[in-house]
Design a protein around this motif. Structure first.
Motif, PDB file in Angstrom:
ATOM      1  N   SER A   1     -10.732 -10.058   8.444  1.00 48.49           N
ATOM      2  CA  SER A   1     -10.022  -8.820   8.737  1.00 48.49           C
ATOM      3  C   SER A   1     -10.083  -8.506  10.229  1.00 48.49           C
ATOM      4  O   SER A   1      -9.065  -8.152  10.846  1.00 48.49           O
TER       5      SER A   1
ATOM      6  N   GLU B   1      -4.524  -5.200   0.631  1.00 45.63           N
ATOM      7  CA  GLU B   1      -3.589  -4.078   0.660  1.00 45.63           C
ATOM      8  C   GLU B   1      -3.634  -3.356   2.003  1.00 45.63           C
ATOM      9  O   GLU B   1      -2.615  -2.911   2.527  1.00 45.63           O
ATOM     10  N   ILE B   2      -4.849  -3.230   2.556  1.00 49.84           N
ATOM     11  CA  ILE B   2      -4.996  -2.531   3.837  1.00 49.84           C
ATOM     12  C   ILE B   2      -4.332  -3.309   4.981  1.00 49.84           C
ATOM     13  O   ILE B   2      -3.670  -2.738   5.845  1.00 49.84           O
TER      14      ILE B   2
ATOM     15  N   ILE C   1     -12.997  -5.821  -3.649  1.00 49.05           N
ATOM     16  CA  ILE C   1     -12.939  -5.709  -2.176  1.00 49.05           C
ATOM     17  C   ILE C   1     -11.804  -6.589  -1.639  1.00 49.05           C
ATOM     18  O   ILE C   1     -11.089  -6.194  -0.709  1.00 49.05           O
TER      19      ILE C   1
ATOM     20  N   SER D   1       0.823  -1.207   0.000  1.00 43.06           N
ATOM     21  CA  SER D   1       0.000   0.000   0.000  1.00 43.06           C
ATOM     22  C   SER D   1       0.852   1.250   0.000  1.00 43.06           C
ATOM     23  O   SER D   1       2.082   1.198   0.123  1.00 43.06           O
ATOM     24  N   PHE D   2       0.191   2.385  -0.085  1.00 44.97           N
ATOM     25  CA  PHE D   2       0.815   3.700   0.002  1.00 44.97           C
ATOM     26  C   PHE D   2       1.808   3.787   1.157  1.00 44.97           C
ATOM     27  O   PHE D   2       2.887   4.357   1.029  1.00 44.97           O
ATOM     28  N   TYR D   3       1.427   3.212   2.304  1.00 49.35           N
ATOM     29  CA  TYR D   3       2.269   3.346   3.500  1.00 49.35           C
ATOM     30  C   TYR D   3       3.659   2.745   3.311  1.00 49.35           C
ATOM     31  O   TYR D   3       4.625   3.167   3.924  1.00 49.35           O
ATOM     32  N   TYR D   4       3.735   1.696   2.481  1.00 52.84           N
ATOM     33  CA  TYR D   4       4.979   0.930   2.375  1.00 52.84           C
ATOM     34  C   TYR D   4       5.630   1.027   1.007  1.00 52.84           C
ATOM     35  O   TYR D   4       6.511   0.235   0.704  1.00 52.84           O
ATOM     36  N   GLU D   5       5.178   1.969   0.189  1.00 50.21           N
ATOM     37  CA  GLU D   5       5.684   2.042  -1.179  1.00 50.21           C
ATOM     38  C   GLU D   5       7.198   2.089  -1.241  1.00 50.21           C
ATOM     39  O   GLU D   5       7.808   1.592  -2.181  1.00 50.21           O
TER      40      GLU D   5
ATOM     41  N   ASP E   1     -12.940  -9.321   4.185  1.00 47.73           N
ATOM     42  CA  ASP E   1     -13.076  -7.943   4.656  1.00 47.73           C
ATOM     43  C   ASP E   1     -13.864  -7.849   5.967  1.00 47.73           C
ATOM     44  O   ASP E   1     -13.951  -6.764   6.539  1.00 47.73           O
TER      45      ASP E   1
ATOM     46  N   ASN F   1      -8.595  -4.732  -2.183  1.00 48.87           N
ATOM     47  CA  ASN F   1      -8.530  -3.572  -1.282  1.00 48.87           C
ATOM     48  C   ASN F   1      -8.172  -3.997   0.138  1.00 48.87           C
ATOM     49  O   ASN F   1      -7.330  -3.373   0.791  1.00 48.87           O
ATOM     50  N   GLU F   2      -8.828  -5.039   0.615  1.00 49.85           N
ATOM     51  CA  GLU F   2      -8.602  -5.443   2.008  1.00 49.85           C
ATOM     52  C   GLU F   2      -7.200  -6.026   2.202  1.00 49.85           C
ATOM     53  O   GLU F   2      -6.547  -5.766   3.216  1.00 49.85           O
TER      54      GLU F   2
ATOM     55  N   ILE G   1       1.123  -4.464   8.040  1.00 50.44           N
ATOM     56  CA  ILE G   1       0.916  -3.829   9.344  1.00 50.44           C
ATOM     57  C   ILE G   1       0.310  -4.798  10.333  1.00 50.44           C
ATOM     58  O   ILE G   1       0.747  -4.872  11.480  1.00 50.44           O
ATOM     59  N   TYR G   2      -0.670  -5.587   9.888  1.00 52.89           N
ATOM     60  CA  TYR G   2      -1.301  -6.556  10.801  1.00 52.89           C
ATOM     61  C   TYR G   2      -0.909  -7.994  10.471  1.00 52.89           C
ATOM     62  O   TYR G   2      -1.189  -8.916  11.238  1.00 52.89           O
TER      63      TYR G   2
END
Lengths: 224, 224, 224, 224
Positions: free
Chosen positions: A171, A204-205, A198, A9-13, A167, A201-202, A209-210
């Motif tokens: 999740s 990637e979220i 979906i 994701s954006f956070y880890y690009e 999701d 998306n999930e 991180i989790y």
């Protein structure tokens, strides 16, 4: 084997290297979430338009998710590793014990009382012997459940998570496990959301991180 | 006022009517999640390329999220309603009390020890008087926290959730609250993910199953 | 009916009036703790001296505790009130899921695996229909258990506690329930410690702070 | 050093040998419970007869409990071992966040709001530096508290418990810790019930099942 760089994701690009896929067998459990008829078997009474809309989901379940869960169950059982199941199931016939997100109107307004075969785990993935089955009235397998304590008592510190819906219950469970300091591996081709969009998306979220998102081949390779 | 039909996912495409926006003031609390410098203030030492990448996030924080949280705080305080804050903050200087998802390498590898001003809630949204501040070492505000019990003891059954990051601590908190049978209202213009895309994805995932997504105007109108 | 002034400890010597015995039937559950063969049936293989030492306990169980639990179960069931059971029972054959106080050497070093008839609740008090049975690997029925959440979800705010052993699982359960803000009625002639002395000591310790101690007649009278 | 055979109850009469007193320093914490003015300092406004009744308690606090807690704090701090405090303290001025056992009429009907000096830990035992202080609205330090998770995160598996009141918050805490699989050492001359009789009764009840009861000298000797 290095953790893959999919679903970043954006956070880890700018931070693709997430370390090694490495599994310590005695302290790792497989957790198969909600692979019950109610969620993964085509309902007989569905309207054609609704059935059509969901058909892509059931095909992914049949062709990808169930076979990969079978492979994972086999791999864990052959190695004497811990296997755990979760399923949504009330204690009370009237469902009074359900949490609000399962009582309320909407997709999740569901009642799977004791003995209802629609709440059974599908036979391909049936629990064996003394494998733990958590019957839950929540989405996260940890909320209001003995699982966290049992994992601690059994010396489990790492959980491989599969099942449905990605999701929703999956999740919530991944997030709860990470918050309770378990290391989590989420198996992208052994879980599923209702649609591919979906699903992506999930993943990637949640990823990096989790949990780390890997696939069945990668996980089984790491088992050695 | 009916609940809006924005952010409707695949699950609810044929079921848009989600009921009434209605708030019972004595049993409803506002929960502002992690509006700390560490998450919503531009770091001084960031590389230009990284700063540029995040600039759209900070602009949304400054122009939308902080002002709307200020409006919500004012509305709740004027009506004598319960206001609660969460913040990520360790007890130990070395952060040994953090859960794994906050200790691990990656975006969330963060250490906000006691007294570190970077962990303070931004002054525009500072807690007042005896408003509860949960200091957490997890993402969900409920995991390993007294909040669930305190809400039960105070007779709170509904929580209005705002703050950051939508796809991380806010999502985990919304899910935990719903699993603990709280009714949740998530305020779309008082929360934020790192990007508009992740923001929209997460709102769609959470809406109608774990919460209803409404905006600040709608919530304040419902307060009467 | 006023709460009796029996079992008043040093703390309350000057404060005997503890209010009214009053039960709101829809929000009150009966919780019968650990009335399993392992705890209330004479073991066949016990040494004579040890059997003699424990005989007074089993006579109290047979003559007082089981009959009063039968009366309470009948009274609750006739009124359609909630009845819940707890029992000590592992999920794993090897008992790896037990907490330390049940794994450790001593009285409580016990292993009641799935299917072991010695872990069954005695037939006189057998659960019926969809009455909840909590299988626990701890002493308090609330630790690492779904019971607290299920009680909340069912709208139960008052628990009538019976069963064994008063100073161990019953005491831990009463304390946990009170800490979770349930009103607790402990039924002195439907519970039991190993000896009369420990029984009296524990009743005095718990009474008026974590519960009110009343007897079966008083509770049934309050049901109306 | 073998565990002593004091405070042996009916359950263990024939099983006196409870193993070795042995402490692994990096995984052991000292937990000092509720040594606040409200519980261990003579109130100025007490009626003479009531003051007289309680005088034996305060003398035990002054002469035995406070000095032994000081010795234990010194021993743990000198060895760089973890020290944790609990105190009863509400978040809300009106005490709405208290659990029922602290709101209800009787001995435990107490309100120690933020800033009330009567709720401070006595200066002889004041927390230092980043030692954790749990502010609780319950009796057990674990119910609705982050302590269990923080202990897990910090790698603590053994807790040495002291403080007041032995039969109330200390007993609830010892039971909760054992149910959560912590090894517990309860220090008989660093804790206290209101009277010697209740003190002895509670030690006998807890010993060998939820903890081992030893004294300050024995614990410090085991630290080496």
């Amino acid at each position: 084997m290095r953790v893959n760089d999919r679903h970043v994701s954006f956070y880890y690009e700018n931070d693709h290297d997430m370390g090694e896929v490495s599994i310590n067998k005695p302290t790792t459990a497989l957790l198969v979430v909600d692979m019950q008829h109610a969620f993964v078997t085509r309902p007989k009474d569905r309207q054609p338009a609704e059935a059509e809309r969901w058909e892509q989901f059931y095909q992914a379940i049949d062709n990808i998710v169930v076979p990969n869960n079978q492979r994972l169950l086999k791999a864990f059982r052959e190695r004497g590793m811990e296997v755990i199941f979760a399923s949504i199931r009330t204690q009370k016939k009237n469902g009074a014990d359900r949490s609000l997100d399962q009582k309320a109107t909407g997709y999740n307004e569901l009642l799977l009382p004791p003995g209802d075969p629609w709440g059974d785990i599908v036979p391909e993935l049936a629990p064996q012997d003394d494998e733990i089955v958590i019957c839950k009235t929540t989405d996260s397998v940890l909320t209001g459940s003995p699982l966290r304590l049992w994992l601690n008592n059994m010396g489990i510190d790492t959980v491989v998570v599969t099942g449905v819906l990605l999701d929703q219950c999956v999740s919530g469970t991944v997030r709860s496990l990470a918050d309770e300091s378990f290391k989590v591996w989420l198996i992208e081709d052994a879980t599923r959301a209702s649609t591919q969009q979906i699903h992506d998306n999930e993943l990637e979220i949640l990823n990096n991180i989790y949990c780390h998102v890997i696939n069945t081949d990668e996980l089984i390779a790491a088992l050695g």
